[in-house]
Scaffold this active site. Structure first.
Site, mmCIF file in Angstrom:
data_model
loop_
_atom_site.group_PDB
_atom_site.id
_atom_site.type_symbol
_atom_site.label_atom_id
_atom_site.label_comp_id
_atom_site.label_asym_id
_atom_site.label_seq_id
_atom_site.Cartn_x
_atom_site.Cartn_y
_atom_site.Cartn_z
ATOM 1 N N GLY A 181 -17.173 -60.111 -2.652
ATOM 2 C CA GLY A 181 -18.007 -59.227 -3.456
ATOM 3 C C GLY A 181 -19.478 -59.612 -3.392
ATOM 4 C CB THR A 193 -20.453 -57.912 -18.262
ATOM 5 O OG1 THR A 193 -21.291 -56.782 -18.466
ATOM 6 C CG2 THR A 193 -19.144 -57.632 -18.977
ATOM 7 C CE1 TYR A 226 -16.729 -54.520 -15.561
ATOM 8 C CE2 TYR A 226 -18.603 -54.307 -17.034
ATOM 9 C CZ TYR A 226 -17.990 -54.921 -15.971
ATOM 10 O OH TYR A 226 -18.638 -55.937 -15.306
ATOM 11 C CG ASP A 260 -3.614 -58.951 -6.898
ATOM 12 O OD1 ASP A 260 -4.352 -59.145 -7.885
ATOM 13 O OD2 ASP A 260 -2.955 -57.908 -6.724
ATOM 14 C CE LYS A 289 -16.273 -59.139 -16.571
ATOM 15 N NZ LYS A 289 -15.886 -59.852 -15.325
HETATM 16 N N1 LIG Z 1 -22.631 -55.795 -10.890
HETATM 17 C C1 LIG Z 1 -23.186 -55.923 -12.095
HETATM 18 O O1 LIG Z 1 -24.157 -55.251 -12.478
HETATM 19 C C2 LIG Z 1 -22.637 -56.946 -13.063
HETATM 20 C C3 LIG Z 1 -23.299 -57.148 -14.268
HETATM 21 C C4 LIG Z 1 -22.802 -58.099 -15.156
HETATM 22 C C5 LIG Z 1 -21.674 -58.837 -14.819
HETATM 23 N N2 LIG Z 1 -21.041 -58.603 -13.647
HETATM 24 C C6 LIG Z 1 -19.856 -59.410 -13.327
HETATM 25 O O2 LIG Z 1 -20.189 -60.219 -12.214
HETATM 26 C C7 LIG Z 1 -19.010 -60.507 -11.468
HETATM 27 C C8 LIG Z 1 -19.254 -60.215 -9.993
HETATM 28 O O3 LIG Z 1 -19.581 -58.839 -9.869
HETATM 29 P P1 LIG Z 1 -19.938 -58.186 -8.468
HETATM 30 O O4 LIG Z 1 -20.934 -57.115 -8.746
HETATM 31 O O5 LIG Z 1 -20.209 -59.245 -7.444
HETATM 32 O O6 LIG Z 1 -18.537 -57.475 -8.159
HETATM 33 P P2 LIG Z 1 -17.970 -56.887 -6.791
HETATM 34 O O7 LIG Z 1 -19.017 -56.820 -5.744
HETATM 35 O O8 LIG Z 1 -17.220 -55.656 -7.180
HETATM 36 O O9 LIG Z 1 -16.938 -58.017 -6.342
HETATM 37 C C9 LIG Z 1 -15.727 -58.230 -6.993
HETATM 38 C C10 LIG Z 1 -14.738 -58.708 -5.950
HETATM 39 O O10 LIG Z 1 -13.488 -58.935 -6.625
HETATM 40 C C11 LIG Z 1 -12.472 -58.405 -5.781
HETATM 41 N N3 LIG Z 1 -11.272 -58.114 -6.571
HETATM 42 C C12 LIG Z 1 -11.003 -57.012 -7.313
HETATM 43 N N4 LIG Z 1 -9.775 -57.094 -7.837
HETATM 44 C C13 LIG Z 1 -9.253 -58.286 -7.443
HETATM 45 C C14 LIG Z 1 -8.004 -58.917 -7.632
HETATM 46 N N5 LIG Z 1 -7.019 -58.347 -8.354
HETATM 47 N N6 LIG Z 1 -7.804 -60.134 -7.076
HETATM 48 C C15 LIG Z 1 -8.759 -60.715 -6.335
HETATM 49 N N7 LIG Z 1 -9.964 -60.152 -6.091
HETATM 50 C C16 LIG Z 1 -10.192 -58.949 -6.632
HETATM 51 C C17 LIG Z 1 -13.091 -57.158 -5.209
HETATM 52 O O11 LIG Z 1 -12.351 -56.709 -4.104
HETATM 53 P P3 LIG Z 1 -12.343 -55.114 -3.777
HETATM 54 O O12 LIG Z 1 -13.767 -54.747 -3.491
HETATM 55 O O13 LIG Z 1 -11.420 -55.010 -2.602
HETATM 56 O O14 LIG Z 1 -11.826 -54.439 -5.023
HETATM 57 C C18 LIG Z 1 -14.482 -57.672 -4.845
HETATM 58 O O15 LIG Z 1 -14.497 -58.290 -3.589
HETATM 59 C C19 LIG Z 1 -17.903 -59.681 -12.117
HETATM 60 O O16 LIG Z 1 -17.192 -60.503 -13.025
HETATM 61 C C20 LIG Z 1 -18.647 -58.618 -12.906
HETATM 62 O O17 LIG Z 1 -17.886 -58.167 -14.004
HETATM 63 C C21 LIG Z 1 -21.499 -57.684 -12.744
#
Ligand SMILES: NC(=O)c1ccc[n+]([C@@H]2O[C@H](COP(=O)([O-])OP(=O)(O)OC[C@H]3O[C@@H](n4cnc5c(N)ncnc54)[C@H](OP(=O)(O)O)[C@@H]3O)[C@@H](O)[C@H]2O)c1
Length: 294
Positions: free
Chosen positions: A10, A106, A137, A36, A141
């Site tokens: 990710g 988050t 969501y 997973d 979380k």
């Molecule tokens: N993006 C934001 O603005 C934001 C803001 C605040 C907090 N966060 C938090 O920051 C963290 C990282 O976010 P990010 O933006 O880097 O997310 P991301 O790009 O969506 O990456 C998440 C990764 O987790 C994988 N994943 C999903 N379901 C899974 C499972 N069951 N087992 C193993 N892996 C799994 C996804 O694979 P697939 O792509 O194949 O589903 C993806 O590679 C998360 O906890 C998110 O809640 C994000």
């Protein structure tokens, strides 16, 4: 340290990989379909295998999540399985082998109503402020946070917000793309938060692990701005001509409600503040330009 990174494919996972490599850590990178986190026996088998290997395992960084905020509204069970129970599976597995887990959460765990300081001015949410998620969501979380913190006193939950990085779709890219297609964009003025470049967040969270912090920590780019103000700064720094018009959340309605106030800050004296959000944007644009040249 020998670190397991889940969700390594990710946006944040990629930057954790880069930051870990720069710091000389040994990294084990996993993501779907290899592992997973909603599958407890698979999680336990992975942890047992890693612990038995030379170098064992020093810590886990969980970047895996269901991050489709709007999709979660209609797919509550799937989002809960990953964000709540998946995080819990990792946390309980890590506790069983006595390894700390750093889990990412988050700003959506808050209700978006700004807390006020003694002078009646809006202030950033700190760790001890009450939560009150308004989206599916956010509530999944929050449940994940609780499962992680209940599993071991060594675990750490890092709340961040408005994350963007070179390895994922994000607001900065959307704005730059739209600026290439039209003369003006409409962006909300009534949602305020702390933009956070994952290139700054990743080394900061590794620093927390190296210093063996535990509990709950807020970590975002310093300062706050509206999405509208962020868009203006993106165009200013990127030297792009595009008018940024004011819009309201009501005009831009989405399936999941967005918190109107998302600014986070840490009240802990063992947490170093991250760079200003404008510096994060400058770092992102430089990293992006470097990737385009490569
Ligand atoms: N993006 C934001 O603005 C934001 C803001 C605040 C907090 N966060 C938090 O920051 C963290 C990282 O976010 P990010 O933006 O880097 O997310 P991301 O790009 O969506 O990456 C998440 C990764 O987790 C994988 N994943 C999903 N379901 C899974 C499972 N069951 N087992 C193993 N892996 C799994 C996804 O694979 P697939 O792509 O194949 O589903 C993806 O590679 C998360 O906890 C998110 O809640 C994000």
């Amino acid at each position: 340290m020998r670190l397991l990174v889940t969700g390594a494919a990710g946006m944040l996972g990629h930057d954790v990989m880069r930051a870990g490599e720069r710091s000389g850590h040994e990294l084990v990178l996993v993501d779907l379909p290899e592992i997973d986190i909603t599958d407890p026996p698979a999680v336990d088998a992975l942890l047992d295998r890693l612990r038995a290997q030379p170098g064992s395992l020093d810590a886990i960084v969980n970047c895996a999540a269901w991050t489709d905020v709007d999709g979660a509204e209609s797919k509550r069970e799937l989002a809960h399985a990953v964000n709540a129970d998946g995080a819990g599976n990792l946390a309980r597995g890590a506790a069983r082998i006595d390894v700390p887990l750093l889990h990412i959460s988050t700003d959506y765990v808050f209700d978006g109503v700004a807390p006020l300081d003694a002078g009646g001015r809006a202030r950033a949410y700190v760790e001890s402020d009450p939560t009150g998620p308004r989206s599916v969501y956010g509530s999944t979380k929050l449940d994940g946070e609780r499962q992680v913190l209940a599993a071991s006193p060594r675990h750490l939950v890092v709340r961040t917000a408005w994350l963007y990085g070179v390895d994922g779709p994000n607001f900065v890219e959307t704005m730059l793309r739209l600026a290439g297609e039209r003369d003006a964009v409409q962006v909300v003025t009534d949602q305020i938060g702390s933009p956070t470049w994952s290139g700054h967040l990743a080394p900061a969270i590794l620093g927390l692990l190296e210093r063996e912090l535990s509990g709950l920590v807020h970590l975002t780019g310093a300062g706050e701005v509206s999405w509208n103000g962020f868009a203006r700064e993106i165009f200013r720094q990127a030297d792009v001509e595009c008018l940024v018009e004011a819009a309201s959340s009501e005009q831009m309605a989405r399936p999941a409600p967005r918190p109107a106030w998302s600014a986070l800050a840490s009240e802990r004296d063992d947490v170093l503040p991250m760079p200003d959000w404008r510096d994060g944007l400058a770092g992102y644009l430089a990293a992006r330009a470097g990737m385009m040249r490569a």
